[in-house]
Design a protein around this motif. Structure first.
Motif, mmCIF file in Angstrom:
data_model
loop_
_atom_site.group_PDB
_atom_site.id
_atom_site.type_symbol
_atom_site.label_atom_id
_atom_site.label_comp_id
_atom_site.label_asym_id
_atom_site.label_seq_id
_atom_site.Cartn_x
_atom_site.Cartn_y
_atom_site.Cartn_z
ATOM 1 N N ARG A 24 37.615 55.521 47.155
ATOM 2 C CA ARG A 24 38.802 55.102 46.400
ATOM 3 C C ARG A 24 38.954 53.593 46.340
ATOM 4 N NH1 ARG A 24 42.792 58.945 45.327
ATOM 5 N NH2 ARG A 24 42.297 61.014 46.099
ATOM 6 N N THR A 25 38.556 52.900 47.399
ATOM 7 C CA THR A 25 38.700 51.448 47.423
ATOM 8 C C THR A 25 37.893 50.821 46.289
ATOM 9 O OG1 THR A 25 38.985 51.508 49.817
ATOM 10 C CG2 THR A 25 38.432 49.377 48.846
ATOM 11 N N GLN A 26 36.650 51.255 46.142
ATOM 12 C CA GLN A 26 35.802 50.700 45.087
ATOM 13 C C GLN A 26 36.297 51.122 43.702
ATOM 14 O OE1 GLN A 26 31.835 51.825 46.207
ATOM 15 N NE2 GLN A 26 31.586 50.006 47.463
ATOM 16 N N LEU A 27 36.789 52.346 43.565
ATOM 17 C CA LEU A 27 37.326 52.787 42.273
ATOM 18 C C LEU A 27 38.569 51.989 41.898
ATOM 19 C CD1 LEU A 27 36.864 56.669 42.479
ATOM 20 C CD2 LEU A 27 35.725 55.091 40.906
ATOM 21 N N LYS A 28 39.429 51.712 42.878
ATOM 22 C CA LYS A 28 40.626 50.906 42.609
ATOM 23 C C LYS A 28 40.245 49.491 42.205
ATOM 24 C CE LYS A 28 43.845 53.344 45.633
ATOM 25 N NZ LYS A 28 44.650 53.266 46.853
ATOM 26 N N GLU A 29 39.248 48.934 42.873
ATOM 27 C CA GLU A 29 38.800 47.586 42.544
ATOM 28 C C GLU A 29 38.205 47.556 41.128
ATOM 29 O OE1 GLU A 29 35.606 44.265 44.107
ATOM 30 O OE2 GLU A 29 36.294 45.789 45.508
ATOM 31 N N ALA A 30 37.408 48.559 40.793
ATOM 32 C CA ALA A 30 36.819 48.635 39.451
ATOM 33 C C ALA A 30 37.910 48.780 38.396
ATOM 34 C CB ALA A 30 35.846 49.808 39.372
ATOM 35 N N ALA A 31 38.913 49.620 38.660
ATOM 36 C CA ALA A 31 40.021 49.813 37.715
ATOM 37 C C ALA A 31 40.789 48.509 37.507
ATOM 38 C CB ALA A 31 40.952 50.919 38.208
ATOM 39 N N ALA A 32 40.985 47.744 38.578
ATOM 40 C CA ALA A 32 41.696 46.468 38.474
ATOM 41 C C ALA A 32 40.898 45.471 37.633
ATOM 42 C CB ALA A 32 41.968 45.891 39.864
ATOM 43 N N ILE A 33 39.597 45.430 37.827
ATOM 44 C CA ILE A 33 38.738 44.536 37.036
ATOM 45 C C ILE A 33 38.802 44.918 35.563
ATOM 46 C CG2 ILE A 33 36.333 43.880 36.579
ATOM 47 C CD1 ILE A 33 35.908 44.137 39.676
ATOM 48 N N LEU A 34 38.746 46.211 35.278
ATOM 49 C CA LEU A 34 38.816 46.682 33.890
ATOM 50 C C LEU A 34 40.169 46.345 33.258
ATOM 51 C CD1 LEU A 34 36.972 50.056 34.420
ATOM 52 C CD2 LEU A 34 36.211 48.216 32.901
ATOM 53 N N ARG A 35 41.256 46.498 34.021
ATOM 54 C CA ARG A 35 42.597 46.132 33.505
ATOM 55 C C ARG A 35 42.655 44.650 33.162
ATOM 56 N NH1 ARG A 35 44.400 49.702 37.282
ATOM 57 N NH2 ARG A 35 44.784 48.088 38.817
ATOM 58 N N ARG A 36 42.136 43.810 34.065
ATOM 59 C CA ARG A 36 42.136 42.361 33.812
ATOM 60 C C ARG A 36 41.306 42.007 32.578
ATOM 61 N NH1 ARG A 36 41.585 42.108 39.522
ATOM 62 N NH2 ARG A 36 39.394 41.526 39.348
ATOM 63 N N ALA A 37 40.301 42.840 32.282
ATOM 64 C CA ALA A 37 39.453 42.602 31.109
ATOM 65 C C ALA A 37 40.067 43.168 29.833
ATOM 66 C CB ALA A 37 38.070 43.210 31.336
ATOM 67 N N GLY A 38 41.250 43.791 29.943
ATOM 68 C CA GLY A 38 41.944 44.267 28.749
ATOM 69 C C GLY A 38 41.795 45.746 28.448
ATOM 70 N N TRP A 39 41.233 46.515 29.362
ATOM 71 C CA TRP A 39 41.092 47.959 29.164
ATOM 72 C C TRP A 39 42.308 48.682 29.717
ATOM 73 C CZ3 TRP A 39 37.171 49.801 26.259
ATOM 74 C CH2 TRP A 39 36.113 48.925 26.010
ATOM 75 N N ARG A 40 42.715 49.759 29.053
ATOM 76 C CA ARG A 40 43.889 50.536 29.451
ATOM 77 C C ARG A 40 43.586 52.028 29.394
ATOM 78 N NH1 ARG A 40 44.867 46.300 31.064
ATOM 79 N NH2 ARG A 40 46.261 44.752 30.242
ATOM 80 N N LEU A 41 44.228 52.799 30.272
ATOM 81 C CA LEU A 41 44.106 54.254 30.224
ATOM 82 C C LEU A 41 45.051 54.799 29.169
ATOM 83 C CD1 LEU A 41 43.796 55.448 33.932
ATOM 84 C CD2 LEU A 41 42.135 55.721 32.089
ATOM 85 N N ASP A 42 44.543 55.689 28.353
ATOM 86 C CA ASP A 42 45.336 56.335 27.310
ATOM 87 C C ASP A 42 44.922 57.799 27.261
ATOM 88 O OD1 ASP A 42 46.866 57.029 25.140
ATOM 89 O OD2 ASP A 42 45.743 55.842 23.684
#
Length: 94
Positions: A24-42
């Motif tokens: 989960r730690t790595q998945l959370k970090e990856a999700a944060a990087i993707l959010r900062r890059a402008g990606w969003r869950l829909d």
């Protein structure tokens, strides 16, 4: 420069995990990087925040033996909302 200074000054160490494949730690970090890059869950899918284009890519494999590993990777990416398609090509196609 867009690259971090420590990239050239420190040795790279692979992240350590418990080996269960659900870090989960790595998945959370990856999700944060993707959010900062402008990606969003829909609706469970990762989409570009501006264009709404989903994050989908194809992994081209040379060997059918690699498919098991690729399927596991695709399952992990799905937790982030990323769709990875897998295609095995014969040597002439590859």
């Amino acid at each position: 420069s867009l690259l971090p200074k420590n990239l050239f000054e420190e040795s790279y160490r692979l992240p350590s995990t418990d080996g269960l494949g659900k870090d989960r730690t790595q998945l959370k970090e990856a999700a944060a990087i993707l959010r900062r890059a402008g990606w969003r869950l829909d609706g469970g899918k990762l989409v570009n925040g501006k264009t709404k284009v989903p994050f989908v890519f194809e992994l081209l494999l040379y060997s059918p033996e690699d498919q098991k590993l690729a399927l596991h990777f695709a399952k992990t990416l799905k937790f982030l909302g990323i769709e990875m398609k897998i295609r095995v090509a014969d040597p002439t196609q590859y």
